[in-house]
Design an enzyme around this catalytic site. Sequence first.
Site, PDB file in Angstrom:
ATOM      1  N   ALA A  78       0.824  -1.205   0.000  1.00 59.78           N
ATOM      2  CA  ALA A  78       0.000   0.000   0.000  1.00 59.78           C
ATOM      3  C   ALA A  78       0.860   1.258   0.000  1.00 59.78           C
ATOM      4  CB  ALA A  78      -0.906  -0.015   1.225  1.00 59.78           C
ATOM      5  N   LYS A 132       5.945  11.708  15.743  1.00 63.31           N
ATOM      6  CA  LYS A 132       5.043  10.779  15.051  1.00 63.31           C
ATOM      7  C   LYS A 132       4.427   9.802  16.051  1.00 63.31           C
ATOM      8  CE  LYS A 132       3.315   9.346  11.086  1.00 63.31           C
ATOM      9  NZ  LYS A 132       3.648   8.235  10.212  1.00 63.31           N
TER      10      LYS A 132
END
Lengths: 314, 314
Positions: free
Chosen positions: A13, A192
């Site tokens: 992906a 993150k």
Amino acid sequence: MCDRKYAILGTGALGGFYGAKLQKAGLDVHFLLRSDYEHVSQYGLLIESKEGDFTLSQVNAYQYVEKMPQCDVVVVALKTTQNYLLPELLPPIVKDGGVVLVLQNGLGIEEEIAQIVGNVSIISGLCFLCSNKVGQGHIRHLDYGLITLGEYVPGYHSVGITDRMQQIADDFSSAGIAIELAEDLLLARWKKLVWNIPYNGLSVILNATTDELMADVYTCRLVEQLMFEVAAGANSYGRNIPDSFIQKMLDYTLKMKPYRTSMKIDYDACRPLEVEAIFGNPLRKARAAGINLLQISCIYDQLKFLDTKNQRQY
Amino acid sequence: MCDRKYAILGTGALGGFYGAKLQKAGLDVHFLLRSDYEHVSQYGLLIESKEGDFTLSQVNAYQYVEKMPQCDVVVVALKTTQNYLLPELLPPIVKDGGVVLVLQNGLGIEEEIAQIVGNVSIISGLCFLCSNKVGQGHIRHLDYGLITLGEYVPGYHSVGITDRMQQIADDFSSAGIAIELAEDLLLARWKKLVWNIPYNGLSVILNATTDELMADVYTCRLVEQLMFEVAAGANSYGRNIPDSFIQKMLDYTLKMKPYRTSMKIDYDACRPLEVEAIFGNPLRKARAAGINLLQISCIYDQLKFLDTKNQRQY
């Protein structure tokens, strides 16, 4: 265009999407595939994207690294759970003086890669991307796509913005991929984690989407507390994540559409979870700096239990 | 036999079992029932037990406290989630100078009851019992049955062993129920939480039995850490739970047959969970004493989320 040769390790992906964009922009891209090799070498890649669908009917597809050319930039787009393969995959294909570009979440990954390859630069890209592989060689890009680049040096000292980062940023920008440059990779990685740790963890443990977690006063509080623990972890390495950043992540998630996290998608598909990269390494790093992140540790232990049980069922 | 009159509030797996044993031994027992009222007033109670099955074909069954006689000992055998009913249930039936005997887990319950009733003693019994209600007026006693009694005084000072405790112990012993007397109720309550907090909490959150939790190195560690947090909570009230007690609980659980905790049974039946009594009150008590139990807080927030979602589905 430049003449940098790119290798994509992991044409899923994420790697499939970015690699296809690069090839479409005229770059020389070489894709390593496993399960989709036969299909992709015959039919190429199909990308559905809100920025415009496209097909690459011919791609350089490989089943084994031994057949691949040496590349200037080797993009690591595997899940971290497959990083045990890197000692076998990386050395044959990365040029002397080349770049390993790590598109993975978590902490401590660059150190592992530095053990494997010698005279190369390691640059990491933190991807903010929603995309799924929906079939063989068939990727559906749902939203976003920004990559934050930062360069690694031993000890994770902040090195600012290097020429190599800028070159890669130029290639990606030419392919229509949004790029941000971070002067301090370690800070970018901890930032993150501010999002990844609470939402990935709780979505799996509580079988919940992001909107459900934010709508409940207790999990909303727990999310916030976990974010503050991540900030404490960053702080133990001299990196400051301001409260305003945490507030921004909360506000931003509140406004997002209901979202099933990538870890939850992996869990539901009975794939191994990236627990060590996203939870285990930050915990161990913080502990080495004298900080015990108790709530993250609780989440980690729960995820390890669920991951093992999930793999056993599979 | 003595002439003490007993009321049982909550004729379920626990109240029904102990109440039936008391009546069988010749005591005067009065049972409050809700859903099983019609059935029990007609057919009585059926107890299956490894200590011997028995039937009470006639019991004093009531649907409303207004019809009940005033009793010397009122046994509170409801789930704590129903304690909001106590201001309505207790005052009409407890004799002046009588005893409220609380057979519930958790912390802080006696303080709530002291607000409701005036000139009565509050004694608590911590039950170590495996039994289920398997049908209307039909209880299956699986194992154990020990009750640890302790008397409450405001501030939870240790009061030693009182005559009232001894009288109740004698009644229960005469009915074949094992009794232990605790000099310090608060210590006994925190000790009970050493088991209840980790196993009840994690069994619900991780959909796991006790043996699964003990077989996994990560949840086994988390169980132990949660136990140490309970001990820290107890310590904030000057109560010492030695490490050897924690080790005993771990060893003991390792040797138990695979066990679905009572909170997990409630969860699977979509009944409200006793989260506040078992998790919320200890957390708040410890916080009031200046201690933040971070991992228990994490478990609490997760349970609150799951409980709400579970109730909504129901």
